[in-house]
Motif scaffolding. Sequence first.
Motif, PDB file in Angstrom:
ATOM      1  N   GLY A   1     -20.891 -17.609   2.639  1.00 38.37           N
ATOM      2  CA  GLY A   1     -22.003 -18.544   2.544  1.00 38.37           C
ATOM      3  C   GLY A   1     -23.354 -17.843   2.579  1.00 38.37           C
ATOM      4  N   VAL A   2     -23.471 -16.799   3.400  1.00 45.96           N
ATOM      5  CA  VAL A   2     -24.727 -16.052   3.469  1.00 45.96           C
ATOM      6  C   VAL A   2     -24.988 -15.309   2.165  1.00 45.96           C
ATOM      7  CG1 VAL A   2     -25.905 -14.135   4.627  1.00 45.96           C
ATOM      8  CG2 VAL A   2     -24.675 -15.843   5.977  1.00 45.96           C
ATOM      9  N   GLN A   3     -23.941 -14.698   1.590  1.00 45.17           N
ATOM     10  CA  GLN A   3     -24.123 -13.966   0.340  1.00 45.17           C
ATOM     11  C   GLN A   3     -24.554 -14.878  -0.801  1.00 45.17           C
ATOM     12  OE1 GLN A   3     -23.897 -10.588   0.720  1.00 45.17           O
ATOM     13  NE2 GLN A   3     -23.467 -11.299   2.807  1.00 45.17           N
ATOM     14  N   SER A   4     -24.153 -16.153  -0.731  1.00 47.51           N
ATOM     15  CA  SER A   4     -24.502 -17.080  -1.812  1.00 47.51           C
ATOM     16  C   SER A   4     -25.990 -17.388  -1.865  1.00 47.51           C
ATOM     17  CB  SER A   4     -23.713 -18.386  -1.649  1.00 47.51           C
ATOM     18  OG  SER A   4     -24.146 -19.104  -0.505  1.00 47.51           O
TER      19      SER A   4
ATOM     20  N   GLU B   1     -29.796  -7.725  -3.002  1.00 51.63           N
ATOM     21  CA  GLU B   1     -29.599  -7.857  -1.555  1.00 51.63           C
ATOM     22  C   GLU B   1     -28.127  -7.818  -1.167  1.00 51.63           C
ATOM     23  OE1 GLU B   1     -32.890 -10.453   0.601  1.00 51.63           O
ATOM     24  OE2 GLU B   1     -32.042 -11.533  -1.108  1.00 51.63           O
ATOM     25  N   VAL B   2     -27.259  -8.316  -2.057  1.00 49.78           N
ATOM     26  CA  VAL B   2     -25.825  -8.313  -1.752  1.00 49.78           C
ATOM     27  C   VAL B   2     -25.330  -6.899  -1.526  1.00 49.78           C
ATOM     28  CG1 VAL B   2     -23.542  -8.833  -2.690  1.00 49.78           C
ATOM     29  CG2 VAL B   2     -25.409 -10.464  -2.994  1.00 49.78           C
ATOM     30  N   TRP B   3     -25.856  -5.934  -2.280  1.00 46.81           N
ATOM     31  CA  TRP B   3     -25.405  -4.549  -2.171  1.00 46.81           C
ATOM     32  C   TRP B   3     -26.228  -3.756  -1.163  1.00 46.81           C
ATOM     33  CZ3 TRP B   3     -20.876  -3.544  -4.167  1.00 46.81           C
ATOM     34  CH2 TRP B   3     -20.415  -4.319  -5.238  1.00 46.81           C
TER      35      TRP B   3
ATOM     36  N   GLY C   1     -25.000 -13.175  -6.415  1.00 53.21           N
ATOM     37  CA  GLY C   1     -25.366 -14.317  -5.582  1.00 53.21           C
ATOM     38  C   GLY C   1     -24.851 -15.622  -6.155  1.00 53.21           C
ATOM     39  N   ALA C   2     -24.962 -15.785  -7.474  1.00 56.07           N
ATOM     40  CA  ALA C   2     -24.447 -16.994  -8.127  1.00 56.07           C
ATOM     41  C   ALA C   2     -22.925 -17.048  -8.050  1.00 56.07           C
ATOM     42  CB  ALA C   2     -24.913 -17.050  -9.573  1.00 56.07           C
TER      43      ALA C   2
END
Length: 300
Positions: free
Chosen positions: A45-48, A54-56, A266-267
């Motif tokens: 949920g946070v990664q979404s 930012e994910v990496w 993110g998507a």
Amino acid sequence: MSTTVTDRDPWTPRRLFGDLLVPRATTLALWAWVVFNLALVGWVGVQSLKESGEVWISPFGFPDSPRWSNYSTAWKAAGFSSAALNSTVLTLLGAFLIVALAAPAAYVLARSTRRVAGPLTGYFAMGMSIPLQTVVIPIVVIKLSVSSFMTDWVTGWWDNRITLLVFQVVLSLPFTVFVLTGYLRSLPSEIEEAAELDGAGPLRAFLQVVLPLAKPAMTTVLVLNVIGLWNETLLALLITPLPEERTLPAALLSLYGSMQYSSDWGALFAGITILVYPMIVLYLWLGRRIVEGMTAGIGK
């Protein structure tokens, strides 16, 4: 005078290990597994809400600014509008048909005194052990044959979503019948006898007396079937190849195929959240009833 140590002594190593250490270690392991899964769900949920970079860069941190647009991007890119409608209709209709067909069958097996009732219950249990992957080829052959027959000889058209619904119902019946049979056997037969004394026939006794008492088990199998049908992926890929026929899991796989090239992670996580979170909320809401329904008829 010598003394002997028996198994009843609470301080023997065997008793100390068996009664204290094993249960506590099992409980600790189960809680660790629960915490891990909850943390994983929260992490998705946070990664979404992050940008792709930012994910990496900070995979375990929180987003600097929540990016809610990931959800709209995923919804549009994967065609989630039609997929969500397909999943909702197929899941609700399929779960209703499964319970509607399984409840009378389970009642007959639970109350029948014929010798064939036991083997039939065993056959339903055996049906749960057949992996779906082993019947992939027959499923595809039947799907093509049904579609060709209906198109050429009966209606002139056919929708593969109907075939998917039929297969989902048929493949979910063994588990549902088995669970309901065990629960209905735990109900005393005197309740039907009392209903008959009041003038109720077998059908009326089943509908007005037995089914209300079987509500915990009915809720259990209904929710479990909803979760299973909602997440069904392999059948949807085999039977519904067209984009307008896709369910949410198939649409999510299509989203993954496109997002891995555009690197919009993110998507992609937003699409996973759309698929997974509704079932988690449903299970948390009805989790206690599911456990009660699964354990009420155990051993019967």
